[in-house]
Write an enzyme that holds these catalytic residues in place. Structure first.
Site, mmCIF file in Angstrom:
data_model
loop_
_atom_site.group_PDB
_atom_site.id
_atom_site.type_symbol
_atom_site.label_atom_id
_atom_site.label_comp_id
_atom_site.label_asym_id
_atom_site.label_seq_id
_atom_site.Cartn_x
_atom_site.Cartn_y
_atom_site.Cartn_z
ATOM 1 N N TYR A 66 -1.545 -9.658 15.478
ATOM 2 C CA TYR A 66 -1.465 -8.506 14.580
ATOM 3 C C TYR A 66 -2.648 -7.569 14.809
ATOM 4 C CZ TYR A 66 -2.931 -5.948 10.450
ATOM 5 O OH TYR A 66 -3.417 -4.980 9.611
ATOM 6 N N HIS A 67 -3.880 -8.096 14.786
ATOM 7 C CA HIS A 67 -5.052 -7.250 14.964
ATOM 8 C C HIS A 67 -5.046 -6.589 16.342
ATOM 9 C CE1 HIS A 67 -6.602 -9.864 11.619
ATOM 10 N NE2 HIS A 67 -6.990 -8.678 11.191
ATOM 11 N N CYS A 70 0.823 -1.211 0.000
ATOM 12 C CA CYS A 70 0.000 0.000 0.000
ATOM 13 C C CYS A 70 0.856 1.260 0.000
ATOM 14 C CB CYS A 70 -0.922 0.015 1.217
ATOM 15 S SG CYS A 70 -2.215 -1.244 1.197
ATOM 16 N N THR A 98 -7.280 -1.234 10.654
ATOM 17 C CA THR A 98 -7.840 -2.392 9.963
ATOM 18 C C THR A 98 -9.269 -2.633 10.433
ATOM 19 O OG1 THR A 98 -7.696 -4.801 9.706
ATOM 20 C CG2 THR A 98 -6.740 -3.877 11.697
ATOM 21 N N LYS A 126 -3.047 -3.461 16.347
ATOM 22 C CA LYS A 126 -3.779 -2.338 15.765
ATOM 23 C C LYS A 126 -4.746 -1.719 16.776
ATOM 24 C CE LYS A 126 -2.410 -2.316 11.364
ATOM 25 N NZ LYS A 126 -1.862 -1.132 10.668
ATOM 26 N N SER A 178 -6.148 -11.816 16.186
ATOM 27 C CA SER A 178 -4.763 -12.283 16.056
ATOM 28 C C SER A 178 -3.882 -11.297 16.799
ATOM 29 C CB SER A 178 -4.329 -12.360 14.585
ATOM 30 O OG SER A 178 -4.156 -11.053 14.046
ATOM 31 N N GLU A 211 -11.971 -18.221 13.984
ATOM 32 C CA GLU A 211 -12.882 -17.180 13.524
ATOM 33 C C GLU A 211 -14.241 -17.797 13.226
ATOM 34 O OE1 GLU A 211 -11.334 -15.594 9.861
ATOM 35 O OE2 GLU A 211 -11.397 -17.521 8.832
#
Length: 483
Positions: free
Chosen positions: A270-271, A101, A233, A274, A268, A417
Site C-alpha cells: 500500500y505505502h 475521509c 501518506t 503511494k 507495505s 517495522e
C-alpha cells in the site's frame, strides 16, 4: 467516447425507510424522487471474485436543483476568485467520497459553499462483505446519505458511481461535472489489506497507481486548469534517523547542493503504491504543467465533524478491526468493550496523528490556496506525534475516569517495522495557511470513548486481534480468519 445508455427509475420512500426524519431543528426539504443512471460499457471488475462476473460502471445524477450558492459571510473559499465570474462556486470532485475521509470532506465542502460531486465505486463496502468486517457505526447507503444531506441543508451533492480505473467512465464524469479541483481519496488505503495475499497486493497497486494515472490524464485532456489535491501518506517516508521535511530536502554532496524529493522508505505494498503516485504526479506537473498538492497525511482518529453530526444517517464509518482500524480508534473501541489494548511489539512506533475535523480543514485550505501551474506541493498533514505506548497510556487514563478497567497487552508485531526509533517530522505549511488544529485533549478522548461505549454492542471482538502477517503473505488467496 463510448455511447452511454440512459435509464430512469423512481425511488419510493415509505415512512419506515425514508433516509431522514425531521432534521435537527431545521425545516425539512422535499426529497428528490428520481435519479438518472448512465451505464458505461466498460466493466468494473470485482476484486477476488470467482469466475468472470462483472459489474457495470454507472453514473448516478440526482435530478434535484443545483447546490445553493449562498454561503456564510466569513467564508470565501467556496468561490474561485481567479475566474471571470468570481461569484460562481468552485466545483470540487471528491473521488472516494463514500469512505471515511472522503465522506466527511464532501459534506464539509458542500456546507462551505462548494458545488460537490462524489465519485466512488463503493468497493470499500465490498471489502467489508468479503472479509466479514463491519463499521462500528451503522452506515446508510450512499443514496440515503445524500438524500438526507439534501433534506437537511437544501444542498445537492452529485453522485457518480463507477471505477476510475475505467477511463471511459472517468472521462464521462469529468466532461459531465467539469471540476475546478479534484480531491483524490479513491484508493485502497489499508497497509494490512495490501499484505493479505498476492491478489490484494496486486489489486492495491493496480487500483491506486492506475486510478491516479487516469485522473492525471483526465485533467490533462479535459480540465487543464484543474487543481489536484491528492491524499498521500506520511508512511511514504518511513522512519529515518533524521528529521522528515515536507516533501523536499536540500542536500550538499561533494561540494554541490541541490533540493531533491525526500527519500522514501515505504513499508507495505500500500505505502509503495503511494510512493509511485507521488512520482507520477511530480512528473506530470513538470511535463504537462499540472497543478497538484500532495497531502501526506498521518493517522486519522475520530468520527464526528460538524456535518456528520447533523443526523444519524450522515454518521461516518469507524473501523476497529485489525485490517482497516487505526491505532487510536481501535484502542477506544477495545477499552469500551473491556478488551486489552493491543500494542504491537515494543510500542515505540511513533507517527503523526490528526483529528478528522482537521483532515477536512486541510483539504479546504489546499483547495482555497491552490498550487501554481506546474507546481507539485507536498504538505505533511498531521498535528501531533505519539508513540503507540503513549496513545495506550492516554486511553487508559481517560478510560479510568469513565469507570473502565483498561488493561494493555503486548502482542507479536505482524508488521516489518522499527519498534523503537527516532521520529521528528515537520508540519508547518498547513499551519501557515491557517489550520487551527483540534489537539488530542482529555475532553476529546472522553467524547471518542463515550461514542465507542454507545455502539459497543456492535463490536465483533473476534476481529480485534491482528491476523495479517507481512512475512507470511503468499500467492494463495486468503480469507482473514476470525480469532
Amino acid at each position: 467516447m463510448a455511447h452511454l445508455l440512459s435509464t430512469s427509475f423512481s425511488v419510493k420512500i415509505s415512512s419506515s425507510d425514508r433516509p431522514c426524519g425531521q432534521p435537527l431543528n431545521q425545516a425539512r426539504t422535499a426529497l428528490p424522487s428520481s435519479f438518472t443512471i448512465k451505464t458505461s460499457k466498460s466493466p468494473f471488475k470485482r476484486l477476488v471474485s470467482k469466475g468472470d462476473r462483472t459489474r457495470k460502471s454507472c453514473v448516478v445524477l440526482a435530478t434535484a436543483a443545483p447546490v445553493s450558492k449562498e454561503v456564510t459571510a466569513n467564508t470565501r473559499s467556496g468561490f474561485d476568485e481567479s475566474r471571470s465570474d468570481s461569484s460562481k462556486p468552485q466545483r470540487v470532485m471528491v473521488i472516494g467520497g463514500d469512505g471515511y475521509c472522503g465522506w466527511a470532506t464532501a459534506l464539509h465542502l458542500s456546507n462551505k459553499g462548494y458545488e460537490v460531486a462524489i465519485v466512488d465505486s463503493l468497493v470499500r463496502r465490498l471489502f467489508d462483505h468479503q472479509l466479514g468486517l463491519d463499521s462500528l457505526t451503522p452506515i446508510s447507503s450512499i443514496h440515503n446519505r445524500l438524500r438526507c444531506w439534501k433534506a437537511i441543508t437544501g444542498k445537492t451533492i452529485e453522485l457518480y458511481i463507477g471505477d476510475i480505473c475505467d477511463f471511459e467512465f472517468l472521462s464521462e464524469t469529468f466532461n459531465s461535472f467539469e471540476p475546478d479541483a479534484v480531491v483524490h481519496f479513491g484508493e485502497q488505503r489499508s497497509a494490512p489489506y495490501s499484505m493479505i495475499d498476492r491478489s490484494r497486493a496486486v489489486f492495491t497497486q493496480k487500483n491506486n497507481v492506475i486510478g491516479t494515472l487516469n485522473v492525471l490524464f483526465a485533467i490533462k485532456e479535459f480540465r487543464e486548469e484543474c487543481h489536484l489535491v491528492k491524499l498521500g501518506t506520511m508512511g511514504e517516508y518511513g522512519t529515518p534517523n533524521i528529521d522528515i521535511e515536507e516533501g523536499y530536502i536540500t542536500i550538499t554532496h561533494n561540494g554541490r547542493t541541490d533540493t531533491l524529493p525526500y527519500p522514501k522508505q515505504a513499508s507495505s505494498f500500500y505505502h509503495l503504491s503511494k510512493v509511485h503516485d507521488s512520482n507520477n504526479i511530480a512528473f506530470t506537473c513538470k511535463a504537462w504543467g499540472i497543478r497538484a498538492t500532495d497531502l501526506n497525511q498521518g493517522v486519522v482518529y475520530g468520527v464526528k465533524t460538524d456535518e456528520t453530526s447533523m443526523h444519524e444517517q450522515l454518521c461516518n464509518r469507524l473501523d476497529y478491526d485489525g485490517v482497516f482500524g487505526t491505532a487510536l480508534n481501535r484502542f477506544c473501541v477495545q477499552a469500551a468493550v473491556g478488551h486489552p489494548l493491543t500494542v504491537y511489539g515494543k510500542g515505540g512506533q511513533t507517527r503523526g496523528y490528526l483529528d478528522i475535523r482537521d483532515t477536512v480543514q486541510c483539504v479546504e485550505l489546499a483547495i482555497a490556496n491552490p498550487a501554481k501551474p506546474g507546481e507539485f506541493r507536498v504538505f505533511n498533514q498531521f498535528t501531533e506525534q505519539f508513540s503507540v505506548n503513549e496513545l495506550a497510556a492516554l486511553v487508559t487514563k481517560a478510560g479510568k475516569k469513565l469507570g473502565l478497567d483498561v488493561q494493555t497487552i503486548s502482542v507479536p508485531n505482524s508488521r516489518v517495522e522499527a519498534e523503537e526509533h527516532y521520529y521528528n517530522a515537520k508540519h508547518t505549511k498547513l499551519i501557515e495557511l491557517g489550520l487551527k488544529p483540534h489537539l488530542l485533549s482529555d475532553s476529546l478522548l472522553d467524547s471518542l470513548l463515550n461514542f465507542a461505549i454507545e455502539f459497543k454492542d456492535h463490536v465483533d471482538t473476534k476481529q480485534i486481534m491482528p491476523s495479517v502477517s507481512w512475512k507470511k503473505i503468499g500467492v494463495k488467496p486468503q480469507t482473514v480468519p476470525a480469532n
